[in-house]
Design a protein around this motif. Structure first.
Motif, PDB file in Angstrom:
ATOM      1  N   VAL A  21    -109.072 -56.890 -42.842  1.00 27.08           N
ATOM      2  CA  VAL A  21    -108.869 -55.482 -43.260  1.00 27.08           C
ATOM      3  C   VAL A  21    -110.002 -54.524 -42.689  1.00 27.08           C
ATOM      4  O   VAL A  21    -109.989 -53.510 -42.515  1.00 27.08           O
ATOM      5  CB  VAL A  21    -108.509 -55.200 -44.859  1.00 27.08           C
ATOM      6  CG1 VAL A  21    -107.358 -55.939 -45.222  1.00 27.08           C
ATOM      7  CG2 VAL A  21    -109.721 -55.837 -45.479  1.00 27.08           C
ATOM      8  N   ALA A  22    -110.952 -55.201 -42.472  1.00 29.69           N
ATOM      9  CA  ALA A  22    -112.335 -54.569 -42.220  1.00 29.69           C
ATOM     10  C   ALA A  22    -112.156 -54.044 -40.620  1.00 29.69           C
ATOM     11  O   ALA A  22    -111.373 -54.431 -39.861  1.00 29.69           O
ATOM     12  CB  ALA A  22    -113.565 -55.462 -42.247  1.00 29.69           C
ATOM     13  N   GLU A  45    -116.179 -55.867 -37.426  1.00 29.42           N
ATOM     14  CA  GLU A  45    -116.602 -56.720 -38.341  1.00 29.42           C
ATOM     15  C   GLU A  45    -115.851 -57.778 -38.468  1.00 29.42           C
ATOM     16  O   GLU A  45    -116.429 -59.104 -38.662  1.00 29.42           O
ATOM     17  CB  GLU A  45    -116.397 -55.827 -39.550  1.00 29.42           C
ATOM     18  CG  GLU A  45    -117.561 -56.114 -40.858  1.00 29.42           C
ATOM     19  CD  GLU A  45    -117.354 -55.188 -41.774  1.00 29.42           C
ATOM     20  OE1 GLU A  45    -117.409 -55.586 -43.162  1.00 29.42           O
ATOM     21  OE2 GLU A  45    -117.480 -53.849 -41.547  1.00 29.42           O
ATOM     22  N   CYS A  46    -114.467 -57.587 -38.199  1.00 28.95           N
ATOM     23  CA  CYS A  46    -113.630 -59.124 -38.373  1.00 28.95           C
ATOM     24  C   CYS A  46    -114.118 -60.066 -37.270  1.00 28.95           C
ATOM     25  O   CYS A  46    -114.239 -61.220 -37.335  1.00 28.95           O
ATOM     26  CB  CYS A  46    -112.189 -58.536 -38.110  1.00 28.95           C
ATOM     27  SG  CYS A  46    -111.503 -57.674 -39.478  1.00 28.95           S
ATOM     28  N   LYS A  78    -108.402 -50.915 -45.062  1.00 29.32           N
ATOM     29  CA  LYS A  78    -109.764 -50.234 -44.547  1.00 29.32           C
ATOM     30  C   LYS A  78    -109.504 -49.209 -43.554  1.00 29.32           C
ATOM     31  O   LYS A  78    -110.333 -48.463 -43.301  1.00 29.32           O
ATOM     32  CB  LYS A  78    -110.862 -51.022 -44.149  1.00 29.32           C
ATOM     33  CG  LYS A  78    -111.153 -52.115 -45.392  1.00 29.32           C
ATOM     34  CD  LYS A  78    -111.862 -51.443 -46.561  1.00 29.32           C
ATOM     35  CE  LYS A  78    -112.396 -52.171 -47.678  1.00 29.32           C
ATOM     36  NZ  LYS A  78    -112.951 -51.550 -48.846  1.00 29.32           N
ATOM     37  N   HIS A  79    -108.298 -49.100 -42.914  1.00 26.24           N
ATOM     38  CA  HIS A  79    -108.241 -48.148 -41.849  1.00 26.24           C
ATOM     39  C   HIS A  79    -108.249 -46.799 -42.388  1.00 26.24           C
ATOM     40  O   HIS A  79    -108.003 -46.479 -43.641  1.00 26.24           O
ATOM     41  CB  HIS A  79    -106.633 -48.336 -41.156  1.00 26.24           C
ATOM     42  CG  HIS A  79    -106.666 -49.940 -40.325  1.00 26.24           C
ATOM     43  ND1 HIS A  79    -105.538 -50.568 -40.270  1.00 26.24           N
ATOM     44  CD2 HIS A  79    -107.781 -50.608 -40.223  1.00 26.24           C
ATOM     45  CE1 HIS A  79    -105.877 -51.599 -39.587  1.00 26.24           C
ATOM     46  NE2 HIS A  79    -106.915 -51.740 -39.514  1.00 26.24           N
ATOM     47  N   LYS A  94    -100.356 -50.301 -48.139  1.00 23.95           N
ATOM     48  CA  LYS A  94    -100.600 -51.249 -46.703  1.00 23.95           C
ATOM     49  C   LYS A  94    -100.025 -50.470 -45.513  1.00 23.95           C
ATOM     50  O   LYS A  94    -100.770 -50.353 -44.619  1.00 23.95           O
ATOM     51  CB  LYS A  94    -100.113 -52.519 -46.743  1.00 23.95           C
ATOM     52  CG  LYS A  94    -101.000 -53.852 -47.534  1.00 23.95           C
ATOM     53  CD  LYS A  94    -100.899 -53.532 -49.115  1.00 23.95           C
ATOM     54  CE  LYS A  94    -101.711 -54.662 -49.684  1.00 23.95           C
ATOM     55  NZ  LYS A  94    -101.575 -54.650 -51.156  1.00 23.95           N
ATOM     56  N   ASN A 100    -102.067 -47.001 -45.492  1.00 22.60           N
ATOM     57  CA  ASN A 100    -103.449 -46.743 -45.702  1.00 22.60           C
ATOM     58  C   ASN A 100    -103.928 -45.878 -46.752  1.00 22.60           C
ATOM     59  O   ASN A 100    -104.794 -45.210 -46.667  1.00 22.60           O
ATOM     60  CB  ASN A 100    -104.054 -46.548 -44.509  1.00 22.60           C
ATOM     61  CG  ASN A 100    -104.080 -47.956 -43.575  1.00 22.60           C
ATOM     62  OD1 ASN A 100    -104.427 -49.042 -43.742  1.00 22.60           O
ATOM     63  ND2 ASN A 100    -103.647 -47.401 -42.266  1.00 22.60           N
ATOM     64  N   GLU A 109    -107.773 -55.240 -49.284  1.00 22.23           N
ATOM     65  CA  GLU A 109    -107.849 -53.659 -49.555  1.00 22.23           C
ATOM     66  C   GLU A 109    -107.859 -53.050 -48.107  1.00 22.23           C
ATOM     67  O   GLU A 109    -108.658 -53.443 -47.523  1.00 22.23           O
ATOM     68  CB  GLU A 109    -108.940 -53.125 -50.282  1.00 22.23           C
ATOM     69  CG  GLU A 109    -109.163 -51.698 -50.617  1.00 22.23           C
ATOM     70  CD  GLU A 109    -110.150 -51.235 -51.341  1.00 22.23           C
ATOM     71  OE1 GLU A 109    -109.977 -50.264 -51.920  1.00 22.23           O
ATOM     72  OE2 GLU A 109    -111.219 -51.978 -51.274  1.00 22.23           O
TER      73      GLU A 109
END
Length: 399
Positions: free
Chosen positions: A376-377, A381-382, A41-42, A243, A246, A39
């Motif tokens: 996606v984070a 976080e990635c 997240k941007h 995608k 966003n 999903e």
């Protein structure tokens, strides 16, 4: 109830929930990091939000199933620009839809005849909507494994003629979910020739087409044009803004291709009640017309891979995808055991590859001992998630 519903399998994320139901994450890492679901997240681009606010009067009227000519024309022009092909006819070759998932699910059931021995050929691993729609359309999915070797080429040549003879639909996902592989022109040509020989339809799921690194992914309509098949006979593609722009909550996409397929699909949708809101349509026009926010979106993903891939490469069997925002990584132990232990020891959630695949007729599950990692984070976080994964692999005891 429709007895075909009994053939539907639990969705991958329901299986993941069950896998982790009794798992307790360590207190060492209080912040959970979820890299399991694709999903976006941007941030949603301001121009899209502004278009929604400026067109709220559209809520006061029923939308047309076919969508406005302005939206269809905008989509057709985007297709022409993006793939360097002639502009599809916006009246007969383009149809707005409520995201690619909704359209894929309904299109598959629209075209299937319900014959008892009919087949839908699906990639394996795959997006589970393909399987569910095939079953509900009265067909049997036939899974074609991605090669266990890189770059995960699907083994189309392994399909026996007896299967092709009963095939009504071939589904292709390019860029592929979860491997990130892009179908080549030579491969498309091979599939077109099979379609000619056995008279099946090719549906191309292209919802990841704008998340790429070095080269724009080839689409089915572009490949068809390069092969001298500009009528798109027995071909259809699906795309989405989710995608690219966003806006997964906007549920906006399109179907394009063979007008002989678009026409009955429009009839189905007229009854199905899947017309796009005029508010969403206005915002979609703005989104399809603007490429700057898409470029910035790609840069964000490229930056994530630039930092995350070098962290994971030394500890997992992983290669860079051609496109999409996933890493399809091999694991040193069973994928389900790996995901559960990682969650318990590092508070990081991934999706087991076997949940995205089925055993084929040879008893091989190409998702076994693999995990899908969705970047996606936010980038911090990635990176933190990748560091935890690497640390976990380095310290885990195998065997």
């Amino acid at each position: 109830m429709n007895p075909l519903l009994n053939q539907l399998k639990p969705y991958p994320f329901e299986r993941l929930r069950q896998l982790l139901a009794d798992a307790k994450p360590t207190h060492q890492y209080e912040q959970p990091i979820n890299l399991s679901i694709g999903e976006p997240k941007h941030a949603t681009p301001p121009i899209i939000k502004e278009a929604i606010m400026a067109n709220l009067n559209g809520l006061a009227s029923y939308p047309a199933t076919k969508g406005s000519l302005a939206l269809r024309t905008t989509i057709a022009q985007w297709i022409a620009r993006r793939y360097d092909i002639d502009t599809p006819n916006p009246d007969t070759q383009v149809l707005p839809c409520l995201g690619s998932r909704e359209a894929l699910f309904s299109f598959i059931q629209t075209l299937l005849t319900g014959e008892q021995d009919s087949i839908v050929v699906c990639p394996n691993p795959f997006y589970q909507i393909y399987e569910g729609a095939s079953y509900l359309g009265g067909a049997t999915p036939y899974f074609v494994n991605a090669s266990l070797d890189h770059p995960f080429t699907h083994e189309w040549e392994s399909i026996p003629e007896s299967v092709w003879q009963k095939t009504q639909l071939l589904i292709v996902c390019s860029p592929d979910n979860p491997t990130g592989r892009v179908v080549s022109l030579a491969e498309w040509q091979y599939l077109f020739e099979l379609s000619d020989k056995y008279n099946f339809i090719i549906a191309s799921d292209e919802c990841y087409s704008e998340i790429y690194f070095d080269q724009k992914p080839l689409g089915i309509l572009q490949a068809a044009t390069l092969c001298g098949r500009s009528d798109y006979h027995r071909m259809i593609c699906f795309s989405s803004l989710s995608k690219r722009s966003n806006v997964p909550g906007m549920r906006s996409g399109f179907v394009a291709g063979d007008e002989k397929l678009i026409k009955p699909f429009l009839l189905y949708r007229t009854y199905h009640g899947s017309a796009m809101s005029d508010v969403v349509a206005a915002a979609s026009i703005v989104a399809w017309q603007d490429e700057e926010h898409v470029k910035q979106n790609r840069i964000l993903y490229q930056e994530k891979f630039k930092h995350v891939f070098p962290i994971l490469k030394p500890v997992l069997d992983v290669t860079m995808p051609e496109a999409s925002f996933y890493l399809w990584a091999g694991t040193p132990i069973a994928d389900t055991d790996f995901v559960k232990a990682l969650y318990e020891h590092a508070n990081v959630t991934l999706l087991p590859g076997s949940f995205l695949s089925r055993e084929n007729t040879a008893g091989i599950n190409p998702g076994k001992n693999r995990v899908r990692i969705a970047l996606v984070a936010p980038i911090e976080e990635c990176i933190e998630g990748a560091k935890r994964i690497a640390q976990f692999v380095k310290t885990m005891k195998i065997g």
